[in-house]
Structures are given as C-alpha cells and as structure tokens.
Design an enzyme around this catalytic site. Structure first.
Site, PDB file in Angstrom:
ATOM      1  N   ARG A   1      29.629 -33.721  -6.736  1.00 13.98           N
ATOM      2  CA  ARG A   1      29.674 -34.441  -8.006  1.00 13.98           C
ATOM      3  C   ARG A   1      30.730 -35.537  -7.907  1.00 13.98           C
ATOM      4  O   ARG A   1      31.906 -35.242  -7.717  1.00 13.98           O
ATOM      5  CB  ARG A   1      29.999 -33.461  -9.140  1.00 13.98           C
ATOM      6  CG  ARG A   1      30.146 -34.115 -10.478  1.00 13.98           C
ATOM      7  CD  ARG A   1      30.321 -33.088 -11.612  1.00 13.98           C
ATOM      8  NE  ARG A   1      30.585 -33.797 -12.840  1.00 13.98           N
ATOM      9  CZ  ARG A   1      31.790 -33.879 -13.414  1.00 13.98           C
ATOM     10  NH1 ARG A   1      32.827 -33.243 -12.910  1.00 13.98           N
ATOM     11  NH2 ARG A   1      31.944 -34.569 -14.505  1.00 13.98           N
TER      12      ARG A   1
ATOM     13  N   HIS B   1      33.667 -41.729 -15.823  1.00 12.91           N
ATOM     14  CA  HIS B   1      34.821 -40.838 -15.691  1.00 12.91           C
ATOM     15  C   HIS B   1      36.068 -41.706 -15.923  1.00 12.91           C
ATOM     16  O   HIS B   1      36.919 -41.836 -15.073  1.00 12.91           O
ATOM     17  CB  HIS B   1      34.821 -40.146 -14.331  1.00 12.91           C
ATOM     18  CG  HIS B   1      35.649 -38.899 -14.263  1.00 12.91           C
ATOM     19  ND1 HIS B   1      35.147 -37.677 -13.871  1.00 12.91           N
ATOM     20  CD2 HIS B   1      36.955 -38.683 -14.530  1.00 12.91           C
ATOM     21  CE1 HIS B   1      36.106 -36.764 -13.896  1.00 12.91           C
ATOM     22  NE2 HIS B   1      37.230 -37.356 -14.281  1.00 12.91           N
TER      23      HIS B   1
ATOM     24  N   GLU C   1      33.980 -35.607 -20.094  1.00  8.75           N
ATOM     25  CA  GLU C   1      35.105 -35.283 -20.970  1.00  8.75           C
ATOM     26  C   GLU C   1      35.396 -36.372 -21.999  1.00  8.75           C
ATOM     27  O   GLU C   1      36.479 -36.973 -21.987  1.00  8.75           O
ATOM     28  CB  GLU C   1      36.359 -34.972 -20.135  1.00  8.75           C
ATOM     29  CG  GLU C   1      36.159 -33.826 -19.150  1.00  8.75           C
ATOM     30  CD  GLU C   1      37.438 -33.421 -18.425  1.00  8.75           C
ATOM     31  OE1 GLU C   1      38.474 -34.069 -18.617  1.00  8.75           O
ATOM     32  OE2 GLU C   1      37.402 -32.444 -17.667  1.00  8.75           O
TER      33      GLU C   1
ATOM     34  N   ASN D   1      33.556 -28.222 -18.203  1.00  8.44           N
ATOM     35  CA  ASN D   1      34.806 -28.234 -17.435  1.00  8.44           C
ATOM     36  C   ASN D   1      35.770 -27.283 -18.126  1.00  8.44           C
ATOM     37  O   ASN D   1      36.106 -27.471 -19.296  1.00  8.44           O
ATOM     38  CB  ASN D   1      35.422 -29.636 -17.403  1.00  8.44           C
ATOM     39  CG  ASN D   1      34.540 -30.630 -16.657  1.00  8.44           C
ATOM     40  OD1 ASN D   1      33.545 -30.247 -16.041  1.00  8.44           O
ATOM     41  ND2 ASN D   1      34.906 -31.897 -16.710  1.00  8.44           N
TER      42      ASN D   1
ATOM     43  N   TYR E   1      39.479 -25.161 -17.841  1.00 13.83           N
ATOM     44  CA  TYR E   1      40.755 -24.964 -17.144  1.00 13.83           C
ATOM     45  C   TYR E   1      41.642 -23.894 -17.776  1.00 13.83           C
ATOM     46  O   TYR E   1      42.253 -23.102 -17.085  1.00 13.83           O
ATOM     47  CB  TYR E   1      41.525 -26.286 -17.077  1.00 13.83           C
ATOM     48  CG  TYR E   1      40.880 -27.255 -16.111  1.00 13.83           C
ATOM     49  CD1 TYR E   1      41.159 -27.206 -14.754  1.00 13.83           C
ATOM     50  CD2 TYR E   1      39.940 -28.180 -16.542  1.00 13.83           C
ATOM     51  CE1 TYR E   1      40.541 -28.060 -13.850  1.00 13.83           C
ATOM     52  CE2 TYR E   1      39.312 -29.041 -15.650  1.00 13.83           C
ATOM     53  CZ  TYR E   1      39.624 -28.967 -14.302  1.00 13.83           C
ATOM     54  OH  TYR E   1      38.999 -29.802 -13.409  1.00 13.83           O
TER      55      TYR E   1
ATOM     56  N   GLU F   1      33.513 -28.515 -13.530  1.00 15.05           N
ATOM     57  CA  GLU F   1      34.885 -28.540 -13.004  1.00 15.05           C
ATOM     58  C   GLU F   1      35.560 -27.233 -13.337  1.00 15.05           C
ATOM     59  O   GLU F   1      35.447 -26.733 -14.458  1.00 15.05           O
ATOM     60  CB  GLU F   1      35.721 -29.659 -13.647  1.00 15.05           C
ATOM     61  CG  GLU F   1      35.358 -31.038 -13.218  1.00 15.05           C
ATOM     62  CD  GLU F   1      36.257 -32.096 -13.852  1.00 15.05           C
ATOM     63  OE1 GLU F   1      37.414 -31.779 -14.211  1.00 15.05           O
ATOM     64  OE2 GLU F   1      35.787 -33.224 -14.006  1.00 15.05           O
TER      65      GLU F   1
HETATM   66  O1  IFM Z   1      41.594 -34.384 -12.707  1.00 16.48           O
HETATM   67  C1  IFM Z   1      40.975 -34.053 -13.909  1.00 16.48           C
HETATM   68  C2  IFM Z   1      39.575 -34.629 -13.961  1.00 16.48           C
HETATM   69  O2  IFM Z   1      39.556 -35.995 -13.779  1.00 16.48           O
HETATM   70  C3  IFM Z   1      38.950 -34.339 -15.295  1.00 16.48           C
HETATM   71  N1  IFM Z   1      39.064 -32.946 -15.627  1.00 16.48           N
HETATM   72  C4  IFM Z   1      40.325 -32.296 -15.478  1.00 16.48           C
HETATM   73  C5  IFM Z   1      40.892 -32.571 -14.106  1.00 16.48           C
HETATM   74  C6  IFM Z   1      42.242 -31.869 -13.943  1.00 16.48           C
HETATM   75  O3  IFM Z   1      43.135 -32.338 -14.874  1.00 16.48           O
END
Ligand code: IFM
Length: 455
Positions: A74, A118, A163, A302, A304, A362
């Site tokens: 990706r 992006h 995002e 995504n 985290y 992600e």
């Molecule tokens: O590096 C970023 C990415 O560009 C977008 N999502 C989160 C990642 C980590 O912060």
C-alpha cells in the site's frame, strides 16, 4: 493462529514519508514541503526532502518486499507529482514513476494498493484555500480520474483519502500537521470537503473503473474509553468518539453527520453559516451526503491506540480531557492496547460496514530500535506488538468480522510527520546516512507469518 486462506498480507508507506526527490522530474510543492520547512513545525527541523530516497531506490525496495514475501504493498501517490499546480497541466514524468513502480510490483506478484491522498496537497491549491475551499474537492476528483486512467491498468484497489481526521483536525484545528492552522470552523469545513472529495472520486471511479477494480477509503479510528464509570465520563467518551470516529464513519455509511456533533459544532459557531450559539443550521448543502455515502467496495482501518476520556466542564475541547495511558506504551507514548482492535473491528462491522470487506490498512509501532554490532535490530517489542494485534484481528474474524487483510505500518522507517525521523515505525531499518535498508527481526518474523498464514 491461522488466518483465512485468502487473507492478504502487506505493508504500507506514504509518498512524502519515503520518496524524497521533492524537486525532481517536475514535482510541484506540497503543503508538507512548506510546513516542514517552516521553523519549529517538525522535530529536529527534519523534512521529507530526501526521506528514504525511495524515488530513486524503488526497484530495490520492491525486491526487498518480494524477499519478505509481501503479497501487497500500500503506497500513496503524490498529487503534486502528477499535477504540480494541483490542476491543469499534468506531469508525465510523475505518472511514469508510479507506472514503473506498479509494473515491478506486479512482476514480483505483489498487489499494488494505491492511496490517492496521504496529506500532500499541492501548495498551489492551498494558496486558493486548500481543503477549506470546496473547489479543492472537485480538483481532487479530476486528479483521481486522471490517476485511474493512467495507472488503472496495473492497480485494482484504490483508497481515496487516508485518515481525513488527521488532514482536517490535526492540520486545521490543532496545528500539528500541514497546513498548520488552529481554526476550528476551517477544520470542520475541511473535514466536509475531504469527505466530499472522497464521494466525488468514487463517482468518477464508478464511470471509469473495470468490474474487477475496487475503491474505498481509509479512516484512523480509536476506542474512546471513559476514565471512570460515571455517566459524565461515559458521555465524555461518547463526545470524543463523535469527534474522532462518528464524524467520518456516519456520513460515509449512514449518510448523515451525527446529530450530537452537529449540535456541538453549531453551538460553537464552527459550522458554515453559524455564529456561536446559533445551533445547527441547514448544512451540509443538498446532494453532498448522497455523494459521500455512495457505496464503496472495501473499508480500510488504521488502528494504533485507544483514548481515555474524562469529563471536564471547563475544557473548551468538547468539555473533556484525555488522560495519560494506563499501560505499556510505544516510543511515541501511545498506549499498547491490542484488545481494542478486536472491539473496534466488531463495532465497525456492526455500526457501519455491515459485512463489507475490511482491511487493516495500518497498524504498527514506533519502538526504540537499536542497531546492534551483529548488524541486526532485535525488535522483540515490535514483534510482540504485531503478534498481539494480529491475534486480536484473528479474534475479530472468529467473531464474524469480514476482515480480509492486514498491512503493517510501515515497511520502512520513514519521516514520521511532526516527529521527523526520530520515531522508527519500519519493519526494515533505514540508515539515513547511507540509505541502507536492514530488515529488523520483525521483518523476518512477519515473513514467516505470511508464509504460514499465521504462526
Ligand atoms: O505515519 C503515520 C501515517 O502516515 C498515517 N497513520 C499513522 C502513522 C503513524 O503515525
């Protein structure tokens, strides 16, 4: 641990974070070039000028992906490489770069998954108001259509916007990302225009796409958890969820903005055409929501970390504050909470996607990597992070979620936006002085996971 037979294993990057070569072959300036070159905006004064030099090393990088057994890659397309001024004159050398990349990926049996946006908006469009200006959504539609026409032969899966929360709110309200504004009404407008841009691109794609091509969007989402079990904290978490998750997912899947957030922004004077205290007006413009909620073919998540929310009537930030992590954290201080990934996936399918294919676009961690004398990076912490999150993803599949694939963030250490190069997310270590790539232990571990389709 075994994943479904057709589960797709990949890794992700983004143009400004890895390409470098910002002034080469006719590329125009982007808002991130401008922002990173503004003193004080990025840690250490770092910029994406060189980054991982992927613009020149793309061929060896694809070979590395093949060595690691990746099934999909990706990447994002830099809008200012294709249209240096954002619109009008196309730059054939920009298209050529991505054509070569896609060709080699396919030759190595790696599925290209392209992201159209992006965060690197052409600076020329920013001069005309950027995402705060509705016209930018129409320029995005033109750019998206051109990208599909030129690169569509080799790319089946397309993500419109990555995002939008970050682009809108980190960029226009919190000032941490380009273009660096701290203007809530501008951020709310930008969020709507990003969603509109997505809808317009999907509209253009439906006219141009082959039947075997797919288009979707990628959202970053969190789990907003109440700090305590009071009703006030639960309501605070719900507001944060509205700000972060529902503000984007509801329009896309339910065709409307969440009422509570419309009321909140309306009362704050942050919606177009409102003064503070005026309440939610007749907004958005007719027709927009139908475009934004047009069916898509997959959803990218995504994930985290989670966010702990406490009610705070004195806070101008949705009457809440977010609390520090309660458990282990990554090098960025992001709490490591794999269980939330399972909860989030289940909720996404229940509330929004309703069986649509979902991909984790992600997931990964910045860790304090050390290059040891044996020339290796023994990142057991990252391996544990990935394993625990994959386990949670597997549990979500067992719960019935239509999860079809996983992309680790990131293939390479790269330019981590406002954190610069200080934070390393890669499964491959990049020695920025020499641009040598060294697969970390996590890369070898991931290769084995892919080979066995689990562990
Ligand atoms: O590096 C970023 C990415 O560009 C977008 N999502 C989160 C990642 C980590 O912060």
């Amino acid at each position: 641990m075994r994943f479904p037979a057709d589960f797709l294993w990949g890794a992700a990057t983004a143009a400004y974070q890895v390409e470098g070569a910002v002034r080469e072959d006719g590329r125009g300036e982007s808002i991130w070039d401008r922002f990173a070159h503004t003193p004080g905006k990025v840690a250490g004064g770092d910029t994406g000028d060189v980054a991982c030099d992927h613009y020149h090393r793309w061929a060896e990088d694809v070979d590395l992906m093949a060595d690691l057994g990746l099934q999909a890659y990706r990447f994002s397309i830099a809008w200012p490489r294709l249209f240096p001024e954002g619109a009008g004159r196309p730059n054939s050398r920009g298209f050529d770069f991505y054509k070569r990349l896609v060709e080699r990926l396919r030759a190595r049996s790696i599925k290209p998954v392209a992201t159209l946006y992006h965060w690197d908006l052409p600076q020329a469009l920013q001069e005309a108001g950027g995402w705060v200006n509705r016209d930018t959504a129409y320029r995005f539609q033109e750019y998206a259509a051109a990208a599909l026409r030129e690169l569509g032969d080799g790319v089946d899966d397309w993500t419109t916007i990555n995002e939008p929360w970050c682009a809108a709110f980190l960029g226009h309200a919190l000032g941490q990302h380009a273009p660096g504004l701290t203007d809530w009404p501008a951020a709310v407008r930008a969020s709507h225009h990003l969603l509109l841009a997505h809808g317009l691109a999907v509209q253009a794609f439906r006219d141009l796409m082959r039947r075997d091509q797919r288009v979707g969007i990628t959202l970053n989402m969190t789990v907003a958890e109440p700090a305590g079990d009071s009703e006030a904290d639960r309501a605070a978490a719900r507001r944060y969820d509205g700000f972060f998750n529902r503000w984007f997912a509801d329009p896309l899947f339910l065709g409307r903005y969440p009422e509570d957030m419309l009321a909140w922004y309306g009362a704050a004077g942050a919606l177009p055409g409102t003064a503070a205290g005026a309440g939610a007006p007749d907004w958005p413009p007719p027709g927009d929501m139908a475009l934004i909620s047009a069916p898509i073919d997959f959803f990218g998540l995504n994930y985290y970390t989670r966010t702990i929310c406490q009610d705070d009537p004195h806070s101008p930030f949705f009457g809440l504050r977010t609390l520090p992590p309660r458990g282990p954290v990554t090098d960025q201080g992001w709490e490591i909470v794999p269980g939330c990934l399972r909860d989030l996936l289940v909720r996404i399918q229940r509330d929004w996607t309703r069986g649509l294919p979902v991909y984790i676009h992600e997931n990964g961690a910045a860790m304090r990597d050390v290059l040891t004398e044996d020339g290796r990076v023994h990142d057991t912490d990252r391996i544990a992070f990935l394993r625990d999150h994959l386990e949670a993803a597997g549990q979500a599949i067992a719960d019935g979620v239509n999860l079809r694939g996983y992309f680790v963030w990131s293939l390479l250490d790269n330019f981590e936006w406002a954190w610069g190069y200080a934070k390393r997310f890669g499964i491959v270590y990049v020695d920025y002085a020499t641009q040598r790539r060294l697969p970390k232990d996590s890369a070898f571990w991931y290769r084995e996971v892919i080979r066995q389709n689990g562990w």
